[in-house]
Design a protein around this motif. Structure first.
Motif, short mmCIF file in Angstrom:
data_model
loop_
_atom_site.label_atom_id
_atom_site.label_comp_id
_atom_site.label_asym_id
_atom_site.label_seq_id
_atom_site.Cartn_x
_atom_site.Cartn_y
_atom_site.Cartn_z
N ALA A 166 -35.61 40.01 -94.90
CA ALA A 166 -34.56 39.77 -93.91
C ALA A 166 -34.39 38.27 -93.68
O ALA A 166 -34.48 37.77 -92.55
CB ALA A 166 -34.88 40.48 -92.61
N SER B 188 -29.68 40.70 -91.68
CA SER B 188 -30.57 41.22 -90.64
C SER B 188 -31.38 42.41 -91.16
O SER B 188 -31.01 43.07 -92.13
CB SER B 188 -29.75 41.66 -89.43
N GLU B 189 -32.49 42.67 -90.48
CA GLU B 189 -33.31 43.83 -90.82
C GLU B 189 -32.49 45.11 -90.75
O GLU B 189 -32.60 45.98 -91.61
CB GLU B 189 -34.50 43.92 -89.86
N GLU B 190 -31.68 45.23 -89.70
CA GLU B 190 -30.88 46.45 -89.51
C GLU B 190 -29.89 46.64 -90.64
O GLU B 190 -29.66 47.77 -91.10
CB GLU B 190 -30.13 46.38 -88.17
N ARG C 46 -31.92 47.59 -94.03
CA ARG C 46 -32.88 48.69 -93.97
C ARG C 46 -32.47 49.92 -94.79
O ARG C 46 -33.31 50.54 -95.45
CB ARG C 46 -33.16 49.08 -92.52
N CYS D 261 -33.70 49.71 -98.42
CA CYS D 261 -35.09 49.31 -98.68
C CYS D 261 -36.07 50.43 -98.38
O CYS D 261 -35.81 51.32 -97.58
CB CYS D 261 -35.47 48.11 -97.80
N ASP D 262 -37.24 50.31 -98.99
CA ASP D 262 -38.37 51.15 -98.60
C ASP D 262 -39.17 50.48 -97.49
O ASP D 262 -39.72 51.15 -96.62
CB ASP D 262 -39.28 51.40 -99.82
N VAL D 263 -39.21 49.15 -97.52
CA VAL D 263 -39.90 48.35 -96.51
C VAL D 263 -39.08 47.09 -96.27
O VAL D 263 -38.47 46.56 -97.21
CB VAL D 263 -41.33 47.95 -96.97
N VAL D 264 -39.03 46.61 -95.04
CA VAL D 264 -38.35 45.36 -94.72
C VAL D 264 -39.36 44.35 -94.18
O VAL D 264 -40.17 44.69 -93.30
CB VAL D 264 -37.23 45.57 -93.67
N LYS E 69 -39.82 40.20 -92.71
CA LYS E 69 -39.16 38.96 -92.28
C LYS E 69 -39.60 37.81 -93.17
O LYS E 69 -38.84 36.91 -93.47
CB LYS E 69 -39.51 38.65 -90.83
#
Length: 210
Positions: free
Chosen positions: A180, A184-186, A189, A192-195, A197
Motif C-alpha cells: 500500500a 490505499s490498503e482498501e 485489498r 491481494c492475499d495479504v496487504v 504498508k
C-alpha cells in the motif's frame, strides 16, 4: 511450498511511485488534459505501451517525454521501501530465490545500479521490460519470473503495488502480496492475499508467505 519471491520495482523495492506519479501528472496536463487520471492508468505499463496507447499520433510528444524521462530518472531518488533489505535477506535465509520483475527498461536500471550497486547481490535475478512480450496486467512477466528459476507459478509469491501488477500476479496463479505504497490498503485489498504498508514489521513473519 513457496520457493521464490518476485518483486516489482517501483513502489515495491523502491519508494519511487510518488515521483513518477508527479511526472506523469505533468505530462498528462501537457498532452492529455482530458485524462486527469492518466498517471494512475499507466502504472505497470512499459513506455512503449504508454506511447502506443496514448501518444501513437504524437511523435513530437514521444520525443519530448523520452528526453524528459531520461533526465528525470537520472536525478530521481531511489529509497528502499522501509524494511526491504532485511526482509529479502530473511527470505534468502529460508532458502528462497528472489527476483525483480519490472516494467522498467535497462536504461532505467542503469541508474538504479549506479545508486544501489548492492541490488545485484540482494536479488538473484533482475528481469526488465526487454525480457517480456506483454505488459501487466498480462501475466507474461511473472510467468517468466517463475521460469527463470525453473519453478511453477504456484511455487512463487509476488509483491506488487499497482492494480495492473496485482492483476498480473493473480493471472499468473501466484500468491499476491500488495504494498500500500501507491494505492490505499482498501483499494488494493480485493486483488491481494495479504496487504503490507512496508516490510518493517514482517521480517519475523516470513513464515506467513512461505
Amino acid at each position: 511450498m513457496i520457493k521464490a519471491a518476485l518483486f516489482d520495482l517501483d513502489g515495491v523495492v523502491f519508494d519511487t511511485e510518488p515521483q513518477y506519479t508527479q511526472f506523469w501528472i505533468e505530462m498528462g496536463r501537457r498532452y492529455h488534459p482530458e485524462l486527469p487520471d492518466l498517471a494512475h492508468v499507466i502504472k505497470g505499463q512499459t513506455l512503449v505501451q504508454i506511447y502506443d496507447r496514448f501518444f501513437a499520433s504524437m511523435p513530437e510528444a514521444q520525443s519530448y517525454i523520452t528526453a524528459q524521462l531520461a533526465e528525470f530518472e537520472h536525478q530521481m531518488t531511489f529509497t528502499y521501501v522501509e524494511g526491504l533489505e532485511a526482509f529479502v535477506t530473511a527470505l534468502h535465509g529460508r532458502g528462497l530465490k528472489t527476483a525483480i520483475v519490472t516494467s522498467s527498461n535497462r536504461d532505467k536500471m542503469a541508474h538504479v545500479y549506479a545508486a544501489h550497486p548492492e541490488v545485484h547481490q540482494l536479488f538473484d535475478k533482475i528481469l526488465t521490460s526487454e525480457d517480456f512480450a506483454k505488459s501487466k496486467p498480462d501475466p507474461d512477466c511473472y510467468l517468466k519470473g517463475a521460469a527463470c528459476f525453473g519453478l511453477k507459478p504456484d511455487e512463487c509469491v509476488a509483491f506488487e503495488d499497482s492494480f495492473n501488477g496485482l492483476k498480473a500476479v493473480r493471472a499468473a496463479g501466484m500468491q499476491a502480496i500488495g504494498l500500500a505504497t501507491t494505492n490505499s490498503e482498501e483499494a488494493i485489498r480485493p486483488y491481494c492475499d495479504v496487504v503490507l504498508k512496508d516490510y518493517k514489521d514482517w521480517t519475523h513473519k516470513i513464515h506467513l508467505f512461505t
